[in-house]
Motif scaffolding. Structure first.
Motif, PDB file in Angstrom:
ATOM      1  N   SER A 278     -51.760  89.627  57.322  1.00  0.00           N
ATOM      2  CA  SER A 278     -50.657  88.574  57.537  1.00  0.00           C
ATOM      3  C   SER A 278     -49.903  88.235  56.043  1.00  0.00           C
ATOM      4  CB  SER A 278     -51.363  87.149  57.786  1.00  0.00           C
ATOM      5  OG  SER A 278     -51.635  87.146  59.247  1.00  0.00           O
ATOM      6  N   ALA A 279     -50.165  89.338  55.183  1.00  0.00           N
ATOM      7  CA  ALA A 279     -49.226  89.367  53.864  1.00  0.00           C
ATOM      8  C   ALA A 279     -49.585  88.068  53.029  1.00  0.00           C
ATOM      9  CB  ALA A 279     -48.072  89.517  54.239  1.00  0.00           C
ATOM     10  N   GLN A 280     -50.924  87.689  52.709  1.00  0.00           N
ATOM     11  CA  GLN A 280     -51.128  86.607  52.097  1.00  0.00           C
ATOM     12  C   GLN A 280     -51.477  86.921  50.344  1.00  0.00           C
ATOM     13  OE1 GLN A 280     -50.760  83.121  53.208  1.00  0.00           O
ATOM     14  NE2 GLN A 280     -49.405  84.361  54.461  1.00  0.00           N
ATOM     15  N   ILE A 281     -51.537  86.143  49.435  1.00  0.00           N
ATOM     16  CA  ILE A 281     -51.888  86.398  48.370  1.00  0.00           C
ATOM     17  C   ILE A 281     -53.519  86.915  48.546  1.00  0.00           C
ATOM     18  CG2 ILE A 281     -52.860  85.415  46.149  1.00  0.00           C
ATOM     19  CD1 ILE A 281     -50.462  83.678  46.237  1.00  0.00           C
ATOM     20  N   PRO A 282     -54.040  87.781  47.928  1.00  0.00           N
ATOM     21  CA  PRO A 282     -53.298  88.741  47.008  1.00  0.00           C
ATOM     22  C   PRO A 282     -52.565  90.032  47.580  1.00  0.00           C
ATOM     23  CG  PRO A 282     -55.649  89.269  46.986  1.00  0.00           C
ATOM     24  CD  PRO A 282     -55.316  88.195  48.288  1.00  0.00           C
ATOM     25  N   LEU A 283     -52.693  90.155  48.912  1.00  0.00           N
ATOM     26  CA  LEU A 283     -52.218  91.523  49.465  1.00  0.00           C
ATOM     27  C   LEU A 283     -50.843  91.311  50.054  1.00  0.00           C
ATOM     28  CD1 LEU A 283     -55.634  92.552  51.207  1.00  0.00           C
ATOM     29  CD2 LEU A 283     -54.835  93.341  49.010  1.00  0.00           C
ATOM     30  N   TYR A 284     -50.204  90.318  49.682  1.00  0.00           N
ATOM     31  CA  TYR A 284     -48.741  90.220  50.450  1.00  0.00           C
ATOM     32  C   TYR A 284     -47.935  91.300  49.951  1.00  0.00           C
ATOM     33  CZ  TYR A 284     -46.609  88.535  45.987  1.00  0.00           C
ATOM     34  OH  TYR A 284     -46.282  88.441  44.997  1.00  0.00           O
ATOM     35  N   VAL A 285     -48.072  91.911  48.743  1.00  0.00           N
ATOM     36  CA  VAL A 285     -46.894  92.648  48.121  1.00  0.00           C
ATOM     37  C   VAL A 285     -46.290  93.860  49.140  1.00  0.00           C
ATOM     38  CG1 VAL A 285     -47.777  92.436  45.846  1.00  0.00           C
ATOM     39  CG2 VAL A 285     -48.725  94.416  47.281  1.00  0.00           C
ATOM     40  N   TRP A 286     -47.070  94.161  50.254  1.00  0.00           N
ATOM     41  CA  TRP A 286     -46.499  95.223  51.082  1.00  0.00           C
ATOM     42  C   TRP A 286     -45.454  94.990  52.144  1.00  0.00           C
ATOM     43  CZ3 TRP A 286     -46.512  95.056  56.385  1.00  0.00           C
ATOM     44  CH2 TRP A 286     -47.450  94.030  56.933  1.00  0.00           C
ATOM     45  N   LEU A 287     -45.336  93.776  52.442  1.00  0.00           N
ATOM     46  CA  LEU A 287     -44.223  93.011  53.413  1.00  0.00           C
ATOM     47  C   LEU A 287     -43.134  93.207  53.161  1.00  0.00           C
ATOM     48  CD1 LEU A 287     -44.000  92.073  56.395  1.00  0.00           C
ATOM     49  CD2 LEU A 287     -44.328  89.751  55.432  1.00  0.00           C
ATOM     50  N   PRO A 288     -42.825  92.705  51.720  1.00  0.00           N
ATOM     51  CA  PRO A 288     -41.071  92.716  51.337  1.00  0.00           C
ATOM     52  C   PRO A 288     -40.874  94.233  51.347  1.00  0.00           C
ATOM     53  CG  PRO A 288     -42.268  91.378  49.859  1.00  0.00           C
ATOM     54  CD  PRO A 288     -43.321  91.901  50.755  1.00  0.00           C
ATOM     55  N   ASP A 289     -41.585  95.077  50.682  1.00  0.00           N
ATOM     56  CA  ASP A 289     -41.248  96.455  50.908  1.00  0.00           C
ATOM     57  C   ASP A 289     -41.221  97.170  52.335  1.00  0.00           C
ATOM     58  OD1 ASP A 289     -41.790  96.113  48.228  1.00  0.00           O
ATOM     59  OD2 ASP A 289     -42.552  98.062  47.730  1.00  0.00           O
ATOM     60  N   ALA A 290     -41.771  96.496  53.207  1.00  0.00           N
ATOM     61  CA  ALA A 290     -41.919  97.095  54.520  1.00  0.00           C
ATOM     62  C   ALA A 290     -40.277  96.920  55.164  1.00  0.00           C
ATOM     63  CB  ALA A 290     -42.852  96.119  55.230  1.00  0.00           C
ATOM     64  N   MET A 291     -39.294  96.096  54.478  1.00  0.00           N
ATOM     65  CA  MET A 291     -38.113  96.075  54.891  1.00  0.00           C
ATOM     66  C   MET A 291     -37.246  97.247  55.097  1.00  0.00           C
ATOM     67  SD  MET A 291     -38.046  93.074  56.085  1.00  0.00           S
ATOM     68  CE  MET A 291     -39.616  92.627  56.200  1.00  0.00           C
ATOM     69  N   ALA A 292     -38.086  98.351  54.523  1.00  0.00           N
ATOM     70  CA  ALA A 292     -37.438  99.571  54.553  1.00  0.00           C
ATOM     71  C   ALA A 292     -37.249 100.006  55.984  1.00  0.00           C
ATOM     72  CB  ALA A 292     -38.255 100.732  53.666  1.00  0.00           C
ATOM     73  N   GLY A 293     -37.872  99.694  56.968  1.00  0.00           N
ATOM     74  CA  GLY A 293     -37.765 100.026  58.380  1.00  0.00           C
ATOM     75  C   GLY A 293     -36.541  99.617  59.002  1.00  0.00           C
ATOM     76  N   PRO A 294     -36.309 100.043  59.965  1.00  0.00           N
ATOM     77  CA  PRO A 294     -34.993  99.487  60.690  1.00  0.00           C
ATOM     78  C   PRO A 294     -35.215  98.094  61.179  1.00  0.00           C
ATOM     79  CG  PRO A 294     -35.907 101.749  61.903  1.00  0.00           C
ATOM     80  CD  PRO A 294     -36.776 101.421  60.501  1.00  0.00           C
ATOM     81  N   THR A 295     -34.123  97.221  61.230  1.00  0.00           N
ATOM     82  CA  THR A 295     -34.152  95.858  61.136  1.00  0.00           C
ATOM     83  C   THR A 295     -35.001  95.392  62.426  1.00  0.00           C
ATOM     84  OG1 THR A 295     -32.086  95.930  59.945  1.00  0.00           O
ATOM     85  CG2 THR A 295     -32.772  93.839  61.065  1.00  0.00           C
ATOM     86  N   PRO A 296     -34.778  96.282  63.577  1.00  0.00           N
ATOM     87  CA  PRO A 296     -35.619  95.771  64.672  1.00  0.00           C
ATOM     88  C   PRO A 296     -37.170  95.755  64.594  1.00  0.00           C
ATOM     89  CG  PRO A 296     -33.868  96.956  65.626  1.00  0.00           C
ATOM     90  CD  PRO A 296     -33.943  97.114  64.115  1.00  0.00           C
ATOM     91  N   VAL A 297     -37.504  96.720  63.722  1.00  0.00           N
ATOM     92  CA  VAL A 297     -38.903  96.741  63.250  1.00  0.00           C
ATOM     93  C   VAL A 297     -39.336  95.636  62.686  1.00  0.00           C
ATOM     94  CG1 VAL A 297     -40.648  97.884  62.025  1.00  0.00           C
ATOM     95  CG2 VAL A 297     -38.847  99.305  63.490  1.00  0.00           C
ATOM     96  N   SER A 298     -38.562  95.184  61.364  1.00  0.00           N
ATOM     97  CA  SER A 298     -38.808  93.842  60.764  1.00  0.00           C
ATOM     98  C   SER A 298     -38.780  92.557  61.603  1.00  0.00           C
ATOM     99  CB  SER A 298     -37.666  93.612  59.715  1.00  0.00           C
ATOM    100  OG  SER A 298     -37.431  94.969  58.867  1.00  0.00           O
TER     101      SER A 298
END
Lengths: 834, 111
Positions: A278-298
């Motif tokens: 669920s992208a919370q501190i301290p492991l949240y850093v992956w979610l913003p980068d995950a926007m690299a996927g197509p927008t429906p995926v986001s």
């Protein structure tokens, strides 16, 4: 009349789960050959059927619950495996068993319903993409995995879904894998989630150990043993596992071992898993980068469904979490901190999807805050409403990006709000739906987000988690930790600040995108022929245009994209009626979920001030007014900054403190911090390992071995001179040696403990051997002559004593050899077996 | 009746003659003949032991039935014949290649 789908064998679940899997299989295997229309049909039919079955199931569940509040629909697919656990080593069955109760029923509807809308949207958004079939295969597989996650009846099966959604997330983030940044982002998400999975696995082991069960019902039955006083319910944190440091490491040994209750250990491990997913501190850093996927995926994975899996898990195991008020406090603090941190970052980002990504992290923080203070219904209700407005926002952003793509082909530039503006003129439907979802997320009164967020803020202030088993308070290790009274107001004000920032950054995003002047390109009649009317060709194709030349205005998206927007916007505005709070009698959501959370919140969650309900009711309206202020202040500042002042104050603030601005724009440089600490540590470990491998393993062991083999080869090669007679001579020498071996007797004996301090000494047999013994080792033979059959000797040896036995063997040639045998008896006190 | 020891002694003598012959002579044909002598020494021992066994052990239970030693000698003779056929062929090839039948000159297969 017997029902077609009885409650305890509800096979319709197979349809709900099976259709998306079938879609993934068909599109994954034959997609390329089927062509776009057939792929579209398969994907939509799969999710659509699944959605219809879910609706039918939901009503069936409603009927069942009306008859029996605790009932759930269960379907056992097959037996998976068994293990043993618990205090008495009971058999723990792990079955592929699905169940639907009130909580998973709602999740199932969100996943298939919102999933279907996003699939419809994607059929148009992804049109003409090379990986069309691959995209829908992954999406269907994701829906299947997510359904496995929420419908699973046990933690291992949930873990299967958990890993499945992680895999699909990885595949879809790196969907356009030709760009290495996208592949990197996928890898980052996958690895951050692995860290969380480690926690989830540990929690499963602990649960098997302490409760002897892994299915919800069994864990619920055995949960009390996580807190029970006694040997078992404490987990040794230091020394790890309860050992002892001796010798050189003795300084590490604490005076008394550091222990925590099993409940805290289990829930903290679970929490680690939840923070990863669920992208919370301290492991949240992956979610913003995950926007690299197509927008429906986001929209589907990184906003509406997968990232809420952590909240779902906490809700699902709420009866375990409340056993540890300490963990509950950690959850609430983590949630509030994440909500604030992510909101500050979102306030300065310029990438439309990045803002929404940090907004998602922030909203997930609100959900964690909600469940952390024991307001499970409020937290879950925010999952529910967030699914609508965040999916709507992401899809709206996708619609905008789609329009921008007409002339701006660079991925980053087409998502930059500084290139947008004024889009409400040309994209009315996108504009209105985006506005509706924005109003919901910032908490305009009577929208869904207002009700869910307000309830969380209110409960954060007034709720107080306590030890659910007060009888255990006077234990020798000290009582169960309970969060201090001042924590609630602190959490409230942190969350209030985050809510204000939410209003600010969302209105800012909305205004920058849809108001003001369009800054993407000069709008007008195209003066020259030849630029493609639509972004033709593959997504990866970059043919930059001269944007100073006039071009057609940005266009509204086709109906496949706008219809889902309208549906989601409607729900964003209206879903609040399901759980309006404010002491209103009609609370369908709360009433519906009550049986699920009853066991958890009954004893563990009280009002502050010593469970003062009057005080809590009194605070409700005051806090609601303050929460409304958060919305009003944030919105007003954003409006003033970007409409009358045209962004001037924002620019001035950025110039006034450029260092701080850069720091926040660079996301507080948390990524860099991780790179410098965790990643650097792992890297140096890897480098050390590589050095050990190259220098010691390769250099020393491998080369030393080669050298030895080489030397012995060189020596032996001298004998291999090709002359047959020399070989024959060696053979003769060898045969002579063997001959000599057989000529001489070889005494040998084995000693066997026969019990009662009796020992049997048996001499090894040989051709023509005869034996004589000296049993007491006094130098006199028991019988002077050798005897062929005299192969064994029985002895009695007192404990702790040693006895000398002599043996002589004579062979057929009359040669004699002697052997001394020591028979040692065991020590008196046997070492206890550990 | 000649005692067993005589046969065994003769067999051992023949075996040593064959072995020493194989070790000291360099002519491939002589080496082959030495092997023949050793094999026949073994044959002699086999036959002698079989007869001794027939008279001392088997006479009671399996009178006249146990001829393993004799039969084994025949097998040795057959193997011997095959070995000589192959060995002579090798010697012939060696002679064609190297114009010699001295074994110490056929040492290409070394090191």
């Amino acid at each position: 009349m017997p029902s077609l789908f009885p409650v305890n064998d509800y096979a319709l679940i197979a349809v709900i789960l099976g259709m998306p899997l079938l879609g993934a299989f068909v599109n994954g295997v034959w997609g390329k050959r089927l062509g776009e229309p057939a792929v579209k049909l398969m994907a939509l039919a799969a999710i659509g059927t699944s959605f219809l079955a879910s609706v039918v199931t939901f009503f069936a569940l409603k009927g069942t619950v009306a008859a029996d509040g605790e009932a759930k629909l269960v379907w056992s697919a097959w037996e998976w495996m068994h293990t043993t656990g618990g205090k008495n080593g009971v058999s723990v069955p792990i079955d592929v068993r699905f169940s639907i109760d009130q909580l998973s029923g709602v999740m199932m509807l969100i996943i298939t319903g919102v999933g279907f809308l996003i699939h419809v949207y994607a059929t148009s958004y992804m049109a003409k993409d090379e990986g069309y079939a691959r995209f829908f295969a992954y999406m269907n597989l994701f829906v299947f995995s997510m359904l496995v996650l929420v419908l699973a009846d046990s933690l291992p099966l949930l873990f299967v879904g958990w890993e499945g959604v992680g895999l699909c997330s990885y595949l879809l983030i790196g969907f356009w894998y030709q760009t290495s940044a996208n592949a990197e982002a996928g890898k980052k998400a996958f690895i951050a989630n692995r860290i969380g999975d480690f926690g989830l696995l540990c929690a499963m082991f602990l649960l098997v150990r302490y409760t002897g069960a892994l299915d919800w019902h069994g864990i619920s039955n055995g949960a009390a043993s996580l807190l029970n006083p006694g040997e078992g319910a404490r987990v040794h944190v230091w020394p790890l596992g309860g050992g002892q440091y001796t010798g050189l490491l003795h300084f590490l040994q604490p005076k008394s071992p550091v222990t925590i209750s099993a409940a805290t250990a289990v829930t903290l491990a679970l929490l680690l898993g939840c923070t990863g997913k669920s992208a919370q501190i301290p492991l949240y850093v992956w979610l913003p980068d995950a926007m690299a996927g197509p927008t429906p995926v986001s929209a589907l994975i990184h906003a509406a469904t997968m990232v809420t899996a952590g909240v779902y898990l906490i809700c699902r195991l709420s009866f375990v979490f409340v056993l540890s008020p300490f963990t509950m406090m950690v959850i609430a603090v983590v949630g509030a901190a994440t909500a604030l941190l992510a909101a500050t970052i979102a306030a300065v980002q310029n990438d439309i999807k990045k803002v929404l990504a940090y907004s998602t992290v922030s909203q997930l923080g609100f959900m964690f805050l909600g469940v952390g203070v024991g307001a499970f219904t409020a937290g879950f209700f925010h999952v529910f409403t967030h699914a609508f407005f965040k999916a709507c926002l992401f899809l709206g952003a996708g619609s905008v990006i789609h329009a921008m793509h007409a002339r701006i082909h660079d991925g980053n530039a087409s998502q930059d709000v500084r290139n947008m503006g004024g889009l409400r003129k040309w994209m009315p439907l996108t504009h209105w739906t985006f506005a509706a979802a924005t109003l919901a997320i910032i908490g305009l009164p009577f929208t869904s987000g207002f009700f869910s967020k307000d309830e969380i803020l209110y409960r954060a202030y007034v709720d107080h988690t306590v030890n659910p088993m007060p009888g255990l308070a006077s234990r020798p290790h000290g009582g169960v930790f309970e969060p201090p009274q001042w924590l609630g107001p602190v959490l409230y004000w942190v969350a209030w600040t985050a809510a204000t920032l939410t209003a600010f950054y969302m209105v800012r995003l909305y205004l920058l995108t849809f108001w003001g002047e369009f800054k993407g390109w000069v709008v007008g009649r195209p003066s020259m022929l030849g630029w493609p009317a639509h972004h033709g060709g593959a997504k990866g194709e970059h043919h930059e245009e001269d944007l100073s030349q006039p071009g057609y205005a940005p266009h509204e998206s086709p109906w496949q994209m706008t219809v889902p927007l309208i549906v989601l916007a409607t729900f964003s505005l209206g879903a609040g009626v399901l759980n309006p709070g404010f002491g209103i009698e009609r609370q369908p959501m709360e009433h519906w979920l009550e049986p699920v959370f009853h066991a958890a919140s009954e004893k563990a969650v009280l009002f502050g001030h010593g469970n003062d309900a009057v005080w809590a009711a009194d605070m409700m309206w005051k806090l609601a007014a303050i929460s409304f202020l958060a919305f009003a202040i944030g919105t007003a500042i954003a409006w003033w900054m970007y409409i009358p002042s045209r962004g001037e104050p924002a620019r001035r603030m950025a110039e006034a403190s450029p260092g701080l601005y850069r720091l926040v724009l660079d996301k507080w440089r948390i990524d860099e911090l991780y790179e410098a600490t965790v990643l650097a540590a792992v890297d140096s470990l890897a480098e050390t390992s590589a050095w050990v491998d190259q220098a010691i393993v390769d250099g020393l062991f491998a080369r030393l071995t080669t050298l030895l083999v080489g030397i012995s080869g060189t020596l032996l090669r001298a004998f291999q001179n090709g002359v047959v007679h020399v070989y024959a001579a060696f053979m003769v020498a060898g045969l002579a040696a063997i001959g000599w071996f057989f000529t001489v007797p070889h005494p040998a004996a084995t000693v066997v403990d026969a019990g009662n301090d009796d020992y049997v000494v048996t001499a090894a047999p040989g051709i023509g051997y005869a034996y004589r013994w000296d049993a007491d080792g006094d130098g006199r033979w028991d019988h002077e002559g050798f005897e062929q059959g005299d192969t064994t000797l029985k002895l009695h040896v007192e404990p702790g004593k040693t006895m000398l036995v002599r043996l002589e063997v004579q062979n057929a040639f009359g040669l004699v050899r002697a052997k001394k045998i020591h028979v040692v008896a065991r020590p008196q006190a046997p070492i206890s077996s550990l | 009746m000649i005692p067993l020891e005589y046969y065994v002694a003769l067999s051992a003598l023949l075996f040593v003659i064959g072995g020493v012959g194989f070790l000291v002579r360099r002519n491939a044909l002589v080496a082959l003949m030495s092997i023949e002598v050793m094999l026949n020494a073994a044959n002699l021992a086999l036959v002698a032991f079989n007869r001794w066994r027939f008279e001392h052990v088997d006479a009671r239970a399996y009178a006249g039935q146990d001829h393993t030693g004799q039969v084994f000698a025949f097998f040795v003779i057959a193997a011997e014949a095959a070995e000589v056929a192959v060995g002579l062929a090798i010697v012939l090839s060696l002679y064609r290649l190297r114009r010699t039948v001295r074994t110490d000159e056929a040492d290409l297969l070394k090191n």
